[in-house]
Enzyme design. Structure first.
Site, PDB file in Angstrom:
ATOM      1  N   ASP A 168       7.245  -3.391   7.174  1.00  0.00           N
ATOM      2  CA  ASP A 168       8.113  -4.413   6.582  1.00  0.00           C
ATOM      3  C   ASP A 168       9.379  -4.605   7.421  1.00  0.00           C
ATOM      4  O   ASP A 168      10.486  -4.566   6.897  1.00  0.00           O
ATOM      5  CB  ASP A 168       8.465  -4.032   5.136  1.00  0.00           C
ATOM      6  CG  ASP A 168       7.214  -3.836   4.283  1.00  0.00           C
ATOM      7  OD1 ASP A 168       6.487  -2.861   4.538  1.00  0.00           O
ATOM      8  OD2 ASP A 168       6.969  -4.641   3.382  1.00  0.00           O
ATOM      9  N   ASP A 197       3.597  -6.624   7.198  1.00  0.00           N
ATOM     10  CA  ASP A 197       4.792  -7.452   7.010  1.00  0.00           C
ATOM     11  C   ASP A 197       5.655  -7.401   8.279  1.00  0.00           C
ATOM     12  O   ASP A 197       6.544  -6.579   8.415  1.00  0.00           O
ATOM     13  CB  ASP A 197       5.595  -7.069   5.767  1.00  0.00           C
ATOM     14  CG  ASP A 197       4.969  -7.617   4.495  1.00  0.00           C
ATOM     15  OD1 ASP A 197       3.922  -8.296   4.586  1.00  0.00           O
ATOM     16  OD2 ASP A 197       5.534  -7.372   3.408  1.00  0.00           O
ATOM     17  N   TYR A 200       8.381 -12.029   8.653  1.00  0.00           N
ATOM     18  CA  TYR A 200       8.963 -12.734   7.501  1.00  0.00           C
ATOM     19  C   TYR A 200       9.326 -14.182   7.839  1.00  0.00           C
ATOM     20  O   TYR A 200      10.216 -14.765   7.242  1.00  0.00           O
ATOM     21  CB  TYR A 200      10.179 -11.988   6.928  1.00  0.00           C
ATOM     22  CG  TYR A 200       9.787 -10.716   6.224  1.00  0.00           C
ATOM     23  CD1 TYR A 200       9.430  -9.590   6.954  1.00  0.00           C
ATOM     24  CD2 TYR A 200       9.725 -10.662   4.837  1.00  0.00           C
ATOM     25  CE1 TYR A 200       9.027  -8.420   6.316  1.00  0.00           C
ATOM     26  CE2 TYR A 200       9.328  -9.491   4.192  1.00  0.00           C
ATOM     27  CZ  TYR A 200       8.980  -8.386   4.939  1.00  0.00           C
ATOM     28  OH  TYR A 200       8.582  -7.241   4.309  1.00  0.00           O
ATOM     29  N   ASN A 234       1.258  -9.013   3.080  1.00  0.00           N
ATOM     30  CA  ASN A 234       1.258 -10.305   2.383  1.00  0.00           C
ATOM     31  C   ASN A 234       2.053 -11.366   3.146  1.00  0.00           C
ATOM     32  O   ASN A 234       1.746 -12.551   3.058  1.00  0.00           O
ATOM     33  CB  ASN A 234       1.794 -10.167   0.951  1.00  0.00           C
ATOM     34  CG  ASN A 234       3.133  -9.469   0.877  1.00  0.00           C
ATOM     35  OD1 ASN A 234       3.274  -8.367   1.414  1.00  0.00           O
ATOM     36  ND2 ASN A 234       4.100 -10.092   0.250  1.00  0.00           N
ATOM     37  N   HIS A 235       3.051 -10.961   3.936  1.00  0.00           N
ATOM     38  CA  HIS A 235       3.810 -11.952   4.704  1.00  0.00           C
ATOM     39  C   HIS A 235       3.058 -12.447   5.931  1.00  0.00           C
ATOM     40  O   HIS A 235       3.574 -13.271   6.683  1.00  0.00           O
ATOM     41  CB  HIS A 235       5.182 -11.401   5.080  1.00  0.00           C
ATOM     42  CG  HIS A 235       6.091 -11.280   3.882  1.00  0.00           C
ATOM     43  ND1 HIS A 235       6.793 -12.357   3.372  1.00  0.00           N
ATOM     44  CD2 HIS A 235       6.363 -10.239   3.073  1.00  0.00           C
ATOM     45  CE1 HIS A 235       7.475 -11.951   2.307  1.00  0.00           C
ATOM     46  NE2 HIS A 235       7.237 -10.676   2.096  1.00  0.00           N
ATOM     47  N   HIS A 319      -1.312  -2.074   3.666  1.00  0.00           N
ATOM     48  CA  HIS A 319       0.016  -2.595   3.341  1.00  0.00           C
ATOM     49  C   HIS A 319       0.485  -2.192   1.948  1.00  0.00           C
ATOM     50  O   HIS A 319       1.594  -1.706   1.758  1.00  0.00           O
ATOM     51  CB  HIS A 319       0.051  -4.118   3.496  1.00  0.00           C
ATOM     52  CG  HIS A 319       1.429  -4.653   3.286  1.00  0.00           C
ATOM     53  ND1 HIS A 319       2.486  -4.293   4.086  1.00  0.00           N
ATOM     54  CD2 HIS A 319       1.936  -5.490   2.349  1.00  0.00           C
ATOM     55  CE1 HIS A 319       3.587  -4.887   3.655  1.00  0.00           C
ATOM     56  NE2 HIS A 319       3.285  -5.614   2.604  1.00  0.00           N
ATOM     57  N   HIS A 328       9.476  -2.531  -8.459  1.00  0.00           N
ATOM     58  CA  HIS A 328       9.021  -3.707  -7.721  1.00  0.00           C
ATOM     59  C   HIS A 328       7.608  -3.460  -7.178  1.00  0.00           C
ATOM     60  O   HIS A 328       7.343  -2.409  -6.601  1.00  0.00           O
ATOM     61  CB  HIS A 328       9.996  -3.984  -6.584  1.00  0.00           C
ATOM     62  CG  HIS A 328       9.947  -5.396  -6.103  1.00  0.00           C
ATOM     63  ND1 HIS A 328      10.145  -6.471  -6.933  1.00  0.00           N
ATOM     64  CD2 HIS A 328       9.720  -5.911  -4.881  1.00  0.00           C
ATOM     65  CE1 HIS A 328      10.047  -7.578  -6.239  1.00  0.00           C
ATOM     66  NE2 HIS A 328       9.775  -7.277  -4.983  1.00  0.00           N
ATOM     67  N   HIS A 329       6.736  -4.419  -7.366  1.00  0.00           N
ATOM     68  CA  HIS A 329       5.326  -4.316  -6.931  1.00  0.00           C
ATOM     69  C   HIS A 329       4.564  -3.231  -7.696  1.00  0.00           C
ATOM     70  O   HIS A 329       3.518  -2.769  -7.221  1.00  0.00           O
ATOM     71  CB  HIS A 329       5.206  -4.021  -5.426  1.00  0.00           C
ATOM     72  CG  HIS A 329       5.802  -5.067  -4.540  1.00  0.00           C
ATOM     73  ND1 HIS A 329       5.548  -6.401  -4.682  1.00  0.00           N
ATOM     74  CD2 HIS A 329       6.638  -4.967  -3.474  1.00  0.00           C
ATOM     75  CE1 HIS A 329       6.199  -7.067  -3.748  1.00  0.00           C
ATOM     76  NE2 HIS A 329       6.873  -6.228  -3.011  1.00  0.00           N
ATOM     77  N   HIS A 356       5.099  -2.453   2.032  1.00  0.00           N
ATOM     78  CA  HIS A 356       5.222  -3.387   0.912  1.00  0.00           C
ATOM     79  C   HIS A 356       6.433  -3.112   0.015  1.00  0.00           C
ATOM     80  O   HIS A 356       7.235  -4.006  -0.226  1.00  0.00           O
ATOM     81  CB  HIS A 356       3.927  -3.390   0.096  1.00  0.00           C
ATOM     82  CG  HIS A 356       3.751  -4.594  -0.779  1.00  0.00           C
ATOM     83  ND1 HIS A 356       4.042  -5.876  -0.364  1.00  0.00           N
ATOM     84  CD2 HIS A 356       3.300  -4.714  -2.059  1.00  0.00           C
ATOM     85  CE1 HIS A 356       3.771  -6.723  -1.345  1.00  0.00           C
ATOM     86  NE2 HIS A 356       3.329  -6.046  -2.381  1.00  0.00           N
ATOM     87  N   VAL A 357       6.514  -1.899  -0.513  1.00  0.00           N
ATOM     88  CA  VAL A 357       7.676  -1.540  -1.335  1.00  0.00           C
ATOM     89  C   VAL A 357       8.795  -1.153  -0.371  1.00  0.00           C
ATOM     90  O   VAL A 357       8.618  -0.269   0.464  1.00  0.00           O
ATOM     91  CB  VAL A 357       7.313  -0.364  -2.268  1.00  0.00           C
ATOM     92  CG1 VAL A 357       8.531   0.105  -3.035  1.00  0.00           C
ATOM     93  CG2 VAL A 357       6.191  -0.794  -3.216  1.00  0.00           C
ATOM     94  N   HIS A 358       9.933  -1.840  -0.483  1.00  0.00           N
ATOM     95  CA  HIS A 358      10.987  -1.673   0.522  1.00  0.00           C
ATOM     96  C   HIS A 358      11.831  -0.440   0.235  1.00  0.00           C
ATOM     97  O   HIS A 358      12.993  -0.521  -0.177  1.00  0.00           O
ATOM     98  CB  HIS A 358      11.840  -2.933   0.598  1.00  0.00           C
ATOM     99  CG  HIS A 358      11.038  -4.130   1.003  1.00  0.00           C
ATOM    100  ND1 HIS A 358      11.409  -5.424   0.730  1.00  0.00           N
ATOM    101  CD2 HIS A 358       9.854  -4.211   1.652  1.00  0.00           C
ATOM    102  CE1 HIS A 358      10.486  -6.247   1.198  1.00  0.00           C
ATOM    103  NE2 HIS A 358       9.533  -5.543   1.761  1.00  0.00           N
TER     104      HIS A 358
HETATM  105 FE   LIG Z   1       4.724  -6.817   1.520  1.00  0.00          FE
END
Ligand SMILES: [Fe+2]
Ligand SMILES: *[C@@H]1O[C@H](CO)[C@@H](O)[C@H](O)[C@H]1NC(C)=O
Ligand SMILES: *[C@@H]1O[C@H](CO)[C@@H](O)[C@H](O)[C@H]1NC(C)=O
Ligand SMILES: *[C@@H]1O[C@H](CO)[C@@H](O)[C@H](O)[C@H]1NC(C)=O
Ligand SMILES: *[C@@H]1O[C@H](CO)[C@@H](O)[C@H](O)[C@H]1NC(C)=O
Ligand SMILES: *[C@@H]1O[C@H](CO)[C@@H](O)[C@H](O)[C@H]1NC(C)=O
Length: 469
Positions: A168, A197, A200, A234-235, A319, A328-329, A356-358
């Site tokens: 990410d 990711d 972006y 996903n990005h 990911h 989140h997520h 994915h999870v930042h």
């Molecule tokens: Fe992601």
């Protein structure tokens, strides 16, 4: 494990400690007290030094390399020329040998809404010597650019090798800090496992693909010299039917070639490589993965092919995390967990890295595969055959960190912290590897979290050690 519980709950009576040791898991691991500021990091402006276009007409830019075959004797060199196709070839030679060879690549282009890409070159160099430094040159005449890479040692059980973990990433000031910390880490990562990711660019109107180009120029300073092993997040989907963009992963699959055919995969979104003492399996969280799908068929077959005598370290990257205790997520990885976790346990995967999870999170060795809809067994339990799950989606993108965590911290979660950073997975030999997580706020050598890994296969074969988990 037990030690960890003792540290976390030193106030308990000895009886309590023994009880905890018997049930094996303490109630929740550690949630770091480190608290980040709320300031969202913004993308670096277009005129930033890291996005500078190399001088000269049609000069190659966005140079990056990845492994180009299954064994580690191939390299894919990719770059973009903005004005015309230009030369398709890579000139290369071993540092200890002046004989120069040429490999010929291909060029692709794509349109995305009203954006037209440059000429995207991909050239696979094959049959390189193991463990050798090579120089390579691309471009014509006065815009020739030279880089180098080092091939990995021949696959073998006791070959030390150091992987970096980044996810990410994006292109903010924090992204630049993460990359800088990785580069200056004295552990010296030799190859990056990238957990998805990338740029972006999709956060811009019409997914402005010029932000894919800036990202390519940003990471060149590292990715032209050491392979980045790609996985899609996903990005990378870039699916926008409203503007006619109906083919998922179009920019990603044009810009990043991977050696998927050499592992008999039918898609660049899932594949495997051997590298030194590691076998790395990349799976796609955003491609069909259920029963009977191409990915399922490939993945389950792939696990059974791994020879742990040759490559003891079995690493899976994806990911979307299967285990994450952030809000989140939350549970987005649950469907893949249900389908794939039994396989990860059966084949004694050592570690699963996801993004994915930042934030950062590390699990205990647990599994949750007993549930069968009616038996009510739906809580993760200690499992010596299970991988450690590490979320390392804290590269630094402009969406910021996620700080909200589910409370109380679940028992399966060993350590969690919302800070930007990167990881290092340092394989020592067939039985031992050391993982360190480095947060950007600290000095380059400081570890915010760390763990000795004891190889699952060799441990199950009776190799014993009391020093490690
Ligand atoms: Fe992601
Ligand atoms: C080459 O392409 C770049 C980027 O698109 C552009 O800025 C530059 O003007 C072009 N050069 C020429 C001579 O066309
Ligand atoms: C693409 O379309 C958008 C929206 O109409 C516009 O702002 C942008 O300048 C266009 N870009 C190009 C390269 O034409
Ligand atoms: C990015 O990091 C590099 C290396 O630390 C530094 O030279 C450069 O100035 C930074 N650029 C920006 C825009 O922060
Ligand atoms: C596994 O790898 C070892 C070491 O390279 C080799 O000796 C052995 O034959 C391999 N086993 C299989 C089943 O291929
Ligand atoms: C493997 O590496 C670990 C950690 O460096 C070391 O303690 C162990 O002795 C090594 N094993 C062998 C067989 O060399």
């Amino acid at each position: 494990m037990i030690l960890h519980c003792i540290q976390a709950r030193f106030g308990y009576l000895l009886v309590g400690l023994i009880f905890i040791a018997v049930i094996g898991l303490c109630e929740g691991g550690l949630t770091s007290s480190y608290v980040r500021s709320n300031g969202l990091s913004s993308d670096m402006p277009l005129d930033s030094d890291v996005f500078r276009v190399p001088p000269g007409y049609n000069a190659p830019q966005q140079v990056h390399i990845t492994q180009g075959d299954h064994e580690g004797r191939g390299v894919i060199v990719s770059w973009i020329t903005p004005n015309e196709s230009g030369s398709n070839s890579v000139l290369y030679w071993a540092a200890n040998n002046q004989i120069k060879k040429t490999a010929i690549g291909i060029v692709v282009k794509y349109k995305y809404y009203n954006y037209t890409s440059g000429y995207i070159h991909h050239c696979t160099i094959e049959n390189l010597e193991y463990d050798t430094k090579y120089f390579y040159e691309i471009g014509n005449g006065d815009v020739t650019r030279q880089f180098w890479f080092v091939t990995p040692p021949r696959p073998g059980p006791d070959v030390p090798y150091t992987f970096g973990l980044i996810g990410d990433l994006g292109q903010t000031y924090d992204s630049n800090r993460t990359l800088t910390h990785y580069e200056l880490n004295p552990m010296k990562g030799q190859t990056i496992l990238f957990v998805g990711d990338l740029s972006y660019a999709d956060s811009y109107p019409f997914h402005d693909n010029t932000r894919w180009d800036t990202w390519g120029r940003f990471v060149e300073r590292n990715a032209a010299y050491q392979p980045w092993i790609w996985s899609a997040g996903n990005h990378e989907i870039d699916f926008v039917p409203e503007i006619g963009e109906t083919k998922p992963f179009k920019p990603y699959t044009h810009r990043f070639f991977v050696p998927y055919k050499s592992s008999k995969s039918t898609s660049p979104l899932w594949y495997s490589i051997k590298r030194a003492s590691a076998y790395i399996i990349v799976v796609s969280s955003y491609s069909a993965f259920g029963m009977y799908t191409p990915q399922y068929k490939w993945f389950t077959n792939e696990l059974s092919k791994v020879n742990r005598t040759e490559t003891p370290w079995l690493i899976v990257i994806m990911h979307c995390p299967m285990y994450s205790s952030y809000v989140h997520h939350y549970m987005e990885g649950e469907t893949m967990r249900v389908m794939y976790e039994p396989w990860l346990v059966k084949y004694k995967v050592d570690v699963v890295f996801a993004g994915h999870v930042h934030a950062y999170e590390r699990s205990e060795r647990i599994s949750n595969i007993a549930y069968d809809v009616v038996n009510g067994l739906c809580t993760p339990i200690n499992d010596d055959s299970a991988p450690v799950y590490i979320t390392i989606g804290d590269g630094g993108n402009q969406e910021g960190l996620v700080k909200e965590m589910t409370e109380p911290q679940p028992r399966y979660s060993a350590y969690r912290e919302a800070s930007f950073g990167h990881g290092i997975f340092d394989i020592k030999n067939r039985t031992h590897a050391y993982f360190g997580w480095h947060r950007n706020q600290d000095g380059f050598a400081v570890e915010g979290d760390s763990l000795w890994f004891h190889n699952r296969y060799w441990k199950s074969m009776g190799e014993t050690s009391t020093a490690v988990l």
